[in-house]
Design a protein around this motif. Structure first.
Motif, PDB file in Angstrom:
ATOM      1  N   LEU A   1       2.307   8.874  -6.383  1.00 34.35           N
ATOM      2  CA  LEU A   1       2.612  10.270  -6.059  1.00 34.35           C
ATOM      3  C   LEU A   1       3.805  10.762  -6.857  1.00 34.35           C
ATOM      4  O   LEU A   1       3.790  11.874  -7.406  1.00 34.35           O
TER       5      LEU A   1
ATOM      6  N   VAL B   1      -5.526   5.436  -1.861  1.00 34.28           N
ATOM      7  CA  VAL B   1      -4.646   4.300  -1.599  1.00 34.28           C
ATOM      8  C   VAL B   1      -4.429   4.109  -0.100  1.00 34.28           C
ATOM      9  O   VAL B   1      -4.440   2.984   0.415  1.00 34.28           O
ATOM     10  N   LEU B   2      -4.259   5.216   0.632  1.00 30.32           N
ATOM     11  CA  LEU B   2      -4.016   5.144   2.068  1.00 30.32           C
ATOM     12  C   LEU B   2      -5.267   5.380   2.905  1.00 30.32           C
ATOM     13  O   LEU B   2      -5.290   5.050   4.093  1.00 30.32           O
ATOM     14  N   SER B   3      -6.297   5.954   2.295  1.00 24.67           N
ATOM     15  CA  SER B   3      -7.490   6.310   3.051  1.00 24.67           C
ATOM     16  C   SER B   3      -8.451   5.129   3.182  1.00 24.67           C
ATOM     17  O   SER B   3      -8.597   4.319   2.264  1.00 24.67           O
TER      18      SER B   3
ATOM     19  N   GLN C   1       0.835  -1.201   0.000  1.00 22.57           N
ATOM     20  CA  GLN C   1       0.000   0.000   0.000  1.00 22.57           C
ATOM     21  C   GLN C   1       0.870   1.251   0.000  1.00 22.57           C
ATOM     22  O   GLN C   1       0.626   2.181  -0.773  1.00 22.57           O
ATOM     23  N   LEU C   2       1.872   1.272   0.853  1.00 23.67           N
ATOM     24  CA  LEU C   2       2.778   2.419   0.923  1.00 23.67           C
ATOM     25  C   LEU C   2       3.604   2.548  -0.349  1.00 23.67           C
ATOM     26  O   LEU C   2       3.847   3.653  -0.842  1.00 23.67           O
TER      27      LEU C   2
ATOM     28  N   ILE D   1      -4.584   8.799  -5.513  1.00 18.37           N
ATOM     29  CA  ILE D   1      -3.460   8.698  -4.586  1.00 18.37           C
ATOM     30  C   ILE D   1      -3.952   8.715  -3.130  1.00 18.37           C
ATOM     31  O   ILE D   1      -3.509   7.929  -2.295  1.00 18.37           O
TER      32      ILE D   1
ATOM     33  N   PHE E   1       1.345   3.955  -3.080  1.00 22.46           N
ATOM     34  CA  PHE E   1       1.139   5.376  -2.821  1.00 22.46           C
ATOM     35  C   PHE E   1       2.351   6.201  -3.274  1.00 22.46           C
ATOM     36  O   PHE E   1       2.204   7.225  -3.950  1.00 22.46           O
ATOM     37  N   SER E   2       3.550   5.748  -2.918  1.00 23.10           N
ATOM     38  CA  SER E   2       4.776   6.470  -3.282  1.00 23.10           C
ATOM     39  C   SER E   2       4.970   6.508  -4.789  1.00 23.10           C
ATOM     40  O   SER E   2       5.346   7.550  -5.358  1.00 23.10           O
TER      41      SER E   2
ATOM     42  N   LYS F   1     -13.149   5.787   1.009  1.00 26.08           N
ATOM     43  CA  LYS F   1     -12.964   5.906  -0.438  1.00 26.08           C
ATOM     44  C   LYS F   1     -14.227   6.443  -1.130  1.00 26.08           C
ATOM     45  O   LYS F   1     -14.429   6.217  -2.310  1.00 26.08           O
TER      46      LYS F   1
END
Length: 305
Positions: free
Chosen positions: A28, A81-83, A20-21, A78, A24-25, A86
């Motif tokens: 972004l 992805v972390l939220s 997930q991280l 983006i 996201f990276s 949704k």
């Protein structure tokens, strides 16, 4: 008034933990690089007198278009992805869809206009300054935007009237036509037919223009006696032709049969190509394959005494 849902839930790409991280990276970084690359192209074209030509006028507009194009999709993508939340409101979904379809359709026509510009430059070189005047180029750009806005407004007028009842989950990372048609609980046959006809028109008419232009260019280049002349003529078209192949191939896969193609998971992956990867690659293609742009870039960023 028939719509019962107030928001949709975008499933996106379900991931956990480190993936997930990492996703996201990566997204972004791709978004920021896309913005930076296109801003640089606009800056280089504006600040270099040698690039004040129709070809680069259209390229600057393409870069501006792609800045808006990715900004409609990627920020929400983006964040999601972390939220854990949704959700996107119905009005927000329709707004995103409207601008996305507008920008996609505008880019189809703009790429065809750029192909026509190369046709005139290579096949009608003596008449090129008379045909491709600044006023005519501005009219072509305005026509591209008018086509995109008109197509988007017609499609949205049919999509927005559908009923979605209690189904509020969209198996996608943004509000696209296919997933909305797929979850509608009302008869969507008319909306699907209109979408299919307009998609064919917006894709096939510019595509035929591009193909016809490059066929004429090919016959003209073959007649050039010197190999250096042929290579120079091809070099002015290679970057545009590469961008056309990337953009048309990915979007044609998705929108040729919208509801049918949506049943495959590959549709979501292909969507990443034309919403993330292709906009990221386009400025690099034009910079790496175009000597004038490379020279202007060095000139712009070289320290002068």
């Amino acid at each position: 008034n028939e719509t019962k849902v107030k928001y949709f839930i975008l499933l996106g790409f379900p991931t956990t933990g480190e993936l997930q991280l990492l996703l996201f990276s990566a997204l972004l970084l791709a978004y920021l690089l896309t913005l930076l690359e296109n801003f640089l192209i606009i800056l280089i074209i504006r600040n270099n007198h040698s690039l004040q030509k129709p070809m680069y006028f259209f390229l600057g507009n393409l870069s501006l278009l792609e800045i808006w194009y990715v900004s409609v999709i990627e920020p929400k993508m983006i964040i999601d992805v972390l939220s854990h939340d949704k959700r996107i409101s119905f009005q927000g979904c329709m707004t995103q869809l409207h601008f996305f379809v507008t920008f996609v359709c505008t880019e189809y026509v703009l790429l065809a206009v750029m192909a026509y510009d190369r046709f005139v430059a290579i096949c009608r070189p003596l008449r090129y300054p008379l045909i491709m005047k600044h006023r005519f180029c501005a009219q072509l750009i305005a026509s591209c935007w008018m086509c995109g806005l008109t197509t988007s407004s017609i499609k949205l007028s049919f999509i927005a009237r559908l009923s979605f009842c209690d189904v509020d989950t969209i198996n996608h990372y943004f509000c696209d036509i296919s997933p909305l048609l797929n979850i509608s609980c009302s008869d969507s046959s008319l909306a699907e037919l209109v979408d299919f006809i307009l998609a064919l028109l917006v894709i096939m008419v510019p595509l035929c223009t591009v193909v016809a232009s490059y066929i004429c260019i090919l016959f003209t280049v073959v007649k050039i006696p010197s190999s250096q002349g042929r290579q120079k003529a091809f070099s002015t078209c290679s970057s545009h032709l590469t961008v056309v192949i990337l953009f048309y191939s990915t979007t044609l896969f998705t929108y040729a049969h919208p509801k049918l193609m949506y049943t495959y998971r590959a549709n979501k992956l292909v969507s990443v190509l034309y919403t993330v990867v292709v906009p990221l690659l386009n400025p690099l293609i034009y910079c790496l394959r175009n000597k004038e742009v490379r020279f202007a870039m060095r000139k712009t960023f070289t320290c002068r005494r």
